[in-house]
Design an enzyme around this catalytic site. Structure first.
Site, PDB file in Angstrom:
ATOM      1  CE  LYS A  16     -62.205 -44.733  59.848  1.00  0.00           C
ATOM      2  NZ  LYS A  16     -62.648 -44.154  58.141  1.00  0.00           N
ATOM      3  CG  HIS A  41     -57.768 -48.498  59.637  1.00  0.00           C
ATOM      4  ND1 HIS A  41     -58.262 -48.246  60.675  1.00  0.00           N
ATOM      5  CD2 HIS A  41     -59.135 -48.167  59.059  1.00  0.00           C
ATOM      6  CE1 HIS A  41     -59.356 -47.740  61.082  1.00  0.00           C
ATOM      7  NE2 HIS A  41     -59.817 -47.830  60.081  1.00  0.00           N
ATOM      8  CD  GLN A 224     -66.456 -49.552  60.001  1.00  0.00           C
ATOM      9  OE1 GLN A 224     -67.009 -49.655  61.348  1.00  0.00           O
ATOM     10  NE2 GLN A 224     -66.137 -50.446  59.782  1.00  0.00           N
TER      11      GLN A 224
HETATM   12  P1  IMP Z   1     -71.165 -54.658  57.140  1.00  0.00           P
HETATM   13  O1  IMP Z   1     -70.546 -53.271  57.840  1.00  0.00           O
HETATM   14  O2  IMP Z   1     -70.309 -55.409  56.127  1.00  0.00           O
HETATM   15  O3  IMP Z   1     -72.309 -54.867  57.815  1.00  0.00           O
HETATM   16  O4  IMP Z   1     -71.851 -53.257  55.618  1.00  0.00           O
HETATM   17  C1  IMP Z   1     -72.839 -52.383  55.916  1.00  0.00           C
HETATM   18  C2  IMP Z   1     -72.018 -50.777  54.485  1.00  0.00           C
HETATM   19  O5  IMP Z   1     -71.187 -50.228  55.237  1.00  0.00           O
HETATM   20  C3  IMP Z   1     -71.978 -50.863  53.203  1.00  0.00           C
HETATM   21  O6  IMP Z   1     -72.114 -50.336  52.463  1.00  0.00           O
HETATM   22  C4  IMP Z   1     -70.673 -51.269  53.835  1.00  0.00           C
HETATM   23  O7  IMP Z   1     -69.810 -51.195  51.881  1.00  0.00           O
HETATM   24  C5  IMP Z   1     -69.772 -50.706  54.315  1.00  0.00           C
HETATM   25  N1  IMP Z   1     -68.586 -50.092  54.928  1.00  0.00           N
HETATM   26  C6  IMP Z   1     -68.780 -50.896  56.010  1.00  0.00           C
HETATM   27  N2  IMP Z   1     -67.179 -51.145  56.722  1.00  0.00           N
HETATM   28  C7  IMP Z   1     -66.959 -50.102  55.559  1.00  0.00           C
HETATM   29  C8  IMP Z   1     -65.421 -49.491  55.416  1.00  0.00           C
HETATM   30  O8  IMP Z   1     -63.627 -49.800  56.444  1.00  0.00           O
HETATM   31  N3  IMP Z   1     -64.970 -48.471  54.448  1.00  0.00           N
HETATM   32  C9  IMP Z   1     -66.445 -48.356  53.747  1.00  0.00           C
HETATM   33  N4  IMP Z   1     -67.748 -48.240  54.077  1.00  0.00           N
HETATM   34  C10 IMP Z   1     -67.565 -49.082  54.751  1.00  0.00           C
END
Ligand code: IMP
Length: 429
Positions: A16, A41, A224
């Protein structure tokens, strides 16, 4: 007025930032509206790599105002690190180029500790969070006890907030086996961060609304991906915010009608970091090849990403949730050299056939991907700048995606750098 949302259509890391960076030179403002420094990013300009976690991707363009809206959770230490790095590299010469909402919640050190200790306790059922305190920080927003960025500029307000939240957080930390935090130490530390961030902290909702009324082109940069959305993703293996296009309105403070275009960004294959369902995952040489050629290691945590075939049923689901007006298909060059390419076009779930990724995780456990096989190509794509420069099989692959999802592909990524892109038509139109 042009308002464009750039949304991750898969499990994050779709590229993105690069799409936003490409469009930013024609935009006046770039807005981050959810998530925090769990995002990473990666931008490559002139061969030089910059990884941003919180600062919006428009920061590398002079004259673009970058806004962190109140739906974001901000780790002050992390954002200061990014600001310092950007200044050293010659960017962000004018502090007005970056505005952080005074109402954005702060990721406090106790959030990070709660996140890490919780994950450590979940022996078998880890979410695989990024460990940045994202979930615990959003919990405090919903529980009406968050410290917000504006509080870092006012000692009395900050103390009052901490009096409310700290006893509960310390009790939880004691139960989790962590150390307690002292209010005085936190106040001193946070006020020091606030002082340094003072030139950036301000009102953001009105600023964005004014930009839109003044006909400025505004890009809303999602973080995300759609399948990590807290309500509609592969729950509970999701992040703690709403990652969909609809979240722009609620997180920034805009009417939903303010959004004119929604660009879904999808890789030409799929990746996922952390735990959770991933039906097209490849645990074989092809999966390892995608990881190596695509450099699929997390830009935030460095974790190897799980890799698999493109899932068009998941993309269809993401389209239904977001209403994509166009698609950016990234990293097409990574598929070069594979004899044949598989793409998932639906699911078999018992005796049912589904054309979308099943939203219920119990269904996902038994769902079997239905694949179609397409011919691959061997030509190097990185020098292609128009669709005609692409080999026939690559053009067919793009056409297949368009027909299956029902959305035109208007950007194709053929390499890591800003210029490694094919733009078809006008995204900002
Ligand atoms: P959290 O956002 O750190 O609570 O993680 C929750 C889930 O979202 C986990 O599986 C992370 O690996 C995934 N995740 C969070 N942010 C990203 C991102 O920017 N890219 C890919 N996966 C993400």
């Amino acid at each position: 007025m042009s308002s464009i949302v750039i949304i991750g259509a898969q499990w994050g890391d779709e590229g993105k930032g690069k799409v936003v960076d490409q469009l930013a030179d024609r935009a006046g403002m770039v807005v981050r509206y959810q998530g925090g420094n769990n995002a990473g990013h990666t931008l490559v300009v002139g061969g030089k790599k910059t990884i941003l976690h919180l600062v919006p991707s428009g920061i590398l363009q002079d004259d673009v105002i970058n806004v962190i809206a109140q739906g974001v959770v901000v780790d002050p230490e992390q954002i200061l690190r990014e600001i310092d790095g950007l200044r050293q590299a010659g960017y962000l010469r004018d502090p007005r180029q970056l505005v952080i909402s005074e109402r954005a919640a702060v990721i406090m050190p106790y959030h990070i500790q709660v996140d890490l200790h919780r994950e450590a306790r979940l022996a078998g059922g880890k979410i695989g969070t990024t460990g940045r305190g994202i979930g615990p920080a959003y919990e405090d927003v919903i529980a009406r006890r968050a410290v917000r960025m504006g509080d870092l500029l006012d000692e009395d307000r900050l103390r009052a907030r901490l009096e409310r939240v700290l006893p509960e957080r310390n009790a939880l930390l004691a139960w989790l086996g962590g150390d307690a935090f002292e209010a005085d130490v936190l106040v001193e530390r946070m006020l020091a961060f606030g002082e340094r961030l003072r030139p950036h902290i301000g009102e953001s909702g009105r600023l964005v609304r004014r930009a839109l009324t003044e006909d400025m082109t505004v890009l809303f940069e999602g973080a995300q991906g759609s399948l990590l959305d807290v309500l509609h993703g592969t729950y509970p293996f999701v992040t703690s915010s709403s990652t969909l296009s609809g979240a722009v309105a609620t997180s920034v403070g805009l009417p939903p009608t303010a959004i004119k275009r929604v660009v879904g960004v999808a890789k030409a294959y799929c990746t996922r970091v952390g735990a959770g369902p991933f039906p097209t995952e490849l645990d074989d040489d092809v999966g390892r090849r995608l990881r190596d050629v695509g450099h699929e290691y997390g830009s935030t945590t460095g974790r190897p990403r799980r890799c698999g075939w493109l899932d068009l049923a998941a993309l269809r689901y993401a389209h239904r949730l977001n209403g994509f007006t166009s698609l950016a298909l990234t990293k097409l060059d990574v598929l070069t050299g594979l004899e044949t390419l598989k793409v998932c076009v639906g699911y078999r779930c018992g005796d049912k056939e589904l054309d979308e990724l099943p939203a219920e995780d119990c269904d996902l456990e038994i769902a079997q991907p239905i694949y179609e096989t397409l011919p691959g190509w061997h030509e190097d794509l990185t020098t292609a700048r128009t669709p005609e420069d692409l080999p026939y099989a690559a053009r067919e692959f793009i056409g297949f995606v368009e027909r299956q999802v029902g959305v035109p592909v208007t950007v194709v990524g053929v390499g890591p750098d800003r210029e490694h892109s094919i733009v078809i038509g006008d995204l900002l139109g």
